[in-house]
Scaffold this active site. Structure first.
Site, PDB file in Angstrom:
ATOM      1  N   LYS A 167      32.703  48.524  33.150  1.00  0.00           N
ATOM      2  CA  LYS A 167      31.310  48.214  32.799  1.00  0.00           C
ATOM      3  C   LYS A 167      30.692  47.271  33.823  1.00  0.00           C
ATOM      4  O   LYS A 167      29.483  47.235  33.996  1.00  0.00           O
ATOM      5  CB  LYS A 167      31.278  47.499  31.443  1.00  0.00           C
ATOM      6  CG  LYS A 167      31.453  48.380  30.252  1.00  0.00           C
ATOM      7  CD  LYS A 167      31.357  47.530  28.979  1.00  0.00           C
ATOM      8  CE  LYS A 167      32.586  47.730  28.124  1.00  0.00           C
ATOM      9  NZ  LYS A 167      32.929  46.669  27.225  1.00  0.00           N
ATOM     10  N   LYS A 183      38.158  39.305  37.980  1.00  0.00           N
ATOM     11  CA  LYS A 183      36.791  39.034  37.514  1.00  0.00           C
ATOM     12  C   LYS A 183      36.231  37.803  38.191  1.00  0.00           C
ATOM     13  O   LYS A 183      35.030  37.729  38.452  1.00  0.00           O
ATOM     14  CB  LYS A 183      36.773  38.854  35.998  1.00  0.00           C
ATOM     15  CG  LYS A 183      36.868  40.160  35.243  1.00  0.00           C
ATOM     16  CD  LYS A 183      36.427  39.981  33.801  1.00  0.00           C
ATOM     17  CE  LYS A 183      36.514  41.287  33.037  1.00  0.00           C
ATOM     18  NZ  LYS A 183      36.263  41.139  31.610  1.00  0.00           N
ATOM     19  N   LYS A 209      39.542  51.117  38.714  1.00  0.00           N
ATOM     20  CA  LYS A 209      39.343  51.433  37.293  1.00  0.00           C
ATOM     21  C   LYS A 209      37.849  51.612  36.991  1.00  0.00           C
ATOM     22  O   LYS A 209      37.023  50.883  37.546  1.00  0.00           O
ATOM     23  CB  LYS A 209      39.893  50.239  36.495  1.00  0.00           C
ATOM     24  CG  LYS A 209      40.070  50.448  35.040  1.00  0.00           C
ATOM     25  CD  LYS A 209      40.361  49.124  34.348  1.00  0.00           C
ATOM     26  CE  LYS A 209      39.151  48.227  34.332  1.00  0.00           C
ATOM     27  NZ  LYS A 209      39.145  47.107  33.427  1.00  0.00           N
TER      28      LYS A 209
HETATM   29  P1  TYM Z   1      36.749  45.825  27.098  1.00  0.00           P
HETATM   30  O1  TYM Z   1      35.439  45.904  26.418  1.00  0.00           O
HETATM   31  O2  TYM Z   1      36.780  45.449  28.533  1.00  0.00           O
HETATM   32  O3  TYM Z   1      37.540  47.189  26.949  1.00  0.00           O
HETATM   33  C1  TYM Z   1      37.658  47.797  25.684  1.00  0.00           C
HETATM   34  C2  TYM Z   1      38.849  48.759  25.665  1.00  0.00           C
HETATM   35  O4  TYM Z   1      38.647  49.790  26.633  1.00  0.00           O
HETATM   36  C3  TYM Z   1      39.793  49.876  27.479  1.00  0.00           C
HETATM   37  N1  TYM Z   1      39.338  50.273  28.812  1.00  0.00           N
HETATM   38  C4  TYM Z   1      39.784  51.346  29.460  1.00  0.00           C
HETATM   39  N2  TYM Z   1      40.695  52.281  29.132  1.00  0.00           N
HETATM   40  C5  TYM Z   1      40.911  53.273  30.029  1.00  0.00           C
HETATM   41  N3  TYM Z   1      40.287  53.348  31.226  1.00  0.00           N
HETATM   42  C6  TYM Z   1      39.371  52.430  31.592  1.00  0.00           C
HETATM   43  N4  TYM Z   1      38.759  52.528  32.760  1.00  0.00           N
HETATM   44  C7  TYM Z   1      39.088  51.368  30.689  1.00  0.00           C
HETATM   45  N5  TYM Z   1      38.245  50.302  30.733  1.00  0.00           N
HETATM   46  C8  TYM Z   1      38.422  49.649  29.574  1.00  0.00           C
HETATM   47  C9  TYM Z   1      40.390  48.471  27.469  1.00  0.00           C
HETATM   48  O5  TYM Z   1      41.746  48.492  27.840  1.00  0.00           O
HETATM   49  C10 TYM Z   1      40.176  48.070  26.031  1.00  0.00           C
HETATM   50  O6  TYM Z   1      41.203  48.582  25.207  1.00  0.00           O
HETATM   51  N6  TYM Z   1      39.927  42.285  26.208  1.00  0.00           N
HETATM   52  C11 TYM Z   1      39.546  43.498  25.518  1.00  0.00           C
HETATM   53  C12 TYM Z   1      38.699  43.203  24.307  1.00  0.00           C
HETATM   54  C13 TYM Z   1      39.440  42.447  23.238  1.00  0.00           C
HETATM   55  C14 TYM Z   1      40.517  42.938  22.474  1.00  0.00           C
HETATM   56  C15 TYM Z   1      40.841  41.881  21.563  1.00  0.00           C
HETATM   57  C16 TYM Z   1      41.223  44.136  22.471  1.00  0.00           C
HETATM   58  C17 TYM Z   1      39.153  41.186  22.805  1.00  0.00           C
HETATM   59  N7  TYM Z   1      40.001  40.851  21.818  1.00  0.00           N
HETATM   60  C18 TYM Z   1      41.885  42.034  20.651  1.00  0.00           C
HETATM   61  C19 TYM Z   1      42.267  44.273  21.546  1.00  0.00           C
HETATM   62  C20 TYM Z   1      42.587  43.226  20.664  1.00  0.00           C
HETATM   63  C21 TYM Z   1      38.839  44.419  26.490  1.00  0.00           C
HETATM   64  O7  TYM Z   1      39.391  44.796  27.439  1.00  0.00           O
HETATM   65  O8  TYM Z   1      37.568  44.782  26.217  1.00  0.00           O
END
Ligand code: TYM
Length: 342
Positions: A207, A118, A204
């Site tokens: 967003k 990032k 991957k």
């Molecule tokens: P975020 O918003 O980036 O992603 C949310 C969830 O979506 C999954 N994800 C995917 N899974 C499969 N293929 C993809 N291309 C893909 N892109 C995203 C992510 O693995 C995630 O599960 N850091 C976390 C947010 C967070 C969180 C937490 C999660 C903050 N605190 C505590 C669990 C527990 C995240 O990746 O958000």
């Protein structure tokens, strides 16, 4: 009822309210929450404090927060069974994050792959918050004594960090007998935990990809889905395959099709072994539109009922805050903070 709640193991997870949620977020995370919610006591947060670690528009933040919560419910999360809440509404998240910051060696943080990726995208505008992102995430998880954390593959390293902080920097240092913090485990599904970009099967789906055509958003209307799949990268091989390592795009779309249709990968492979890209793209477009339609319908109703959404988030907050404050109090007490005489 009370006895049942106490014996259930607990899960916690969250999504950032940064822009539109895509099918990677759904198939990699939210869909698993839906499956797990009956079996586990479920806490789901909208992690808005994480959403400000990169440039954001303050006019959009609260709108996106509400829309993310609405999507949880639209995707099948039952707000009567699960606690849905907004991270920034519970100050214990920031407070535990600070305490964990002071306990975590900086070289552990320098290994974080997602930060490296990032920060390259951000150029010379990288915030301390982005660096600290995994510790805030650790605080989110550890505050709720979560047994399991269902996430996509990309969060595996962050989960390992949360475990290491809890075990090595808190439990081992500040308590001889009983653990102060519970050590959580990740739940990463075999299928769907890494959905790839539509325009580059080696990357991957994300967003933050500036190219909208790289992802299907949960709220994309049929004509946009059709356009994006039409433009999705293909190759010159015959048939659609899953196991050929030279065909990342074919593998990815077949995986998406399998997850959406509920058919096994092997069944899809047989079905499409002689199918050309044109026909397959039509079929996957139809499947995407059909699968997303009920989510979009339910979302429309919810987002036009802010009163109901507010109630869901208030109830979620009340339940979550109680738990979070108890853990924070326990941690502060064990770490030697001053406590008022009662
Ligand atoms: P975020 O918003 O980036 O992603 C949310 C969830 O979506 C999954 N994800 C995917 N899974 C499969 N293929 C993809 N291309 C893909 N892109 C995203 C992510 O693995 C995630 O599960 N850091 C976390 C947010 C967070 C969180 C937490 C999660 C903050 N605190 C505590 C669990 C527990 C995240 O990746 O958000």
């Amino acid at each position: 009822m009370k006895v049942e709640m106490q014996t259930k193991k607990r899960i916690l997870s969250g999504v950032q309210p940064t822009g539109d949620l895509h099918i990677g977020n759904w198939l990699g995370a939210i869909n698993n929450w839906v499956t797990l919610q009956e079996q586990y006591e479920t806490f789901l947060c909208v992690v808005d404090l994480h959403a400000i670690t990169t440039a954001y528009d303050p006019k959009e933040l609260s709108k996106n927060t509400l829309s993310t919560a609405a999507l949880y419910v639209a995707c099948g999360i039952d707000p009567n069974e699960c606690s849905i809440f907004v991270q920034s509404q519970i100050s214990a998240h920031s407070e535990l994050c600070w305490i964990l910051n002071c306990m975590t060696p900086i070289n552990w943080m320098e290994r974080m792959i997602q930060f490296k990726e990032k920060s390259i995208q951000q150029g010379n505008n990288v915030s301390i918050g982005l660096f600290d992102y995994p510790i805030l995430m650790a605080a989110d998880i550890l505050l709720y004594d979560a047994d399991f954390v269902p996430v996509g593959e990309d969060q595996k390293q962050h989960l390992e960090l949360a475990r290491d902080i809890a075990q090595q920097r808190i439990n081992a240092k500040f308590s001889k007998n009983k653990n102060i913090l519970k050590i959580p485990q990740s739940i990463i599904m075999k299928n769907g935990s890494k959905i790839m970009s539509l325009i580059d099967g080696s990357k991957k789906m994300s967003k933050s990809d500036p190219n909208e055509g790289s992802r299907i958003n949960l709220l994309d209307p049929p004509e946009i889905i059709t356009k994006k799949i039409k433009r999705a990268k293909s190759d010159s091989f015959n048939g659609i395959e899953f196991h050929n390592p030279d065909r990342a795009e074919s593998r990815n779309l077949l995986m998406i099709y399998s997850l959406l249709s509920g058919k096994e990968i092997s069944q899809c492979e047989n079905e499409f072994s002689n199918t050309g890209w044109g026909t397959f793209k039509k079929l996957i477009t139809e499947q995407l539109i059909e699968s997303l339609e009920p989510i979009q319908e339910k979302y429309k109703v919810l987002i036009n009922d802010p009163y109901q959404l507010n109630n869901i988030l208030q109830e979620g907050k009340d339940k979550a805050e109680d738990l979070a404050n108890k853990t924070l109090k326990r941690v502060k007490s064990k770490l030697g903070f001053f406590e008022m005489e009662k």
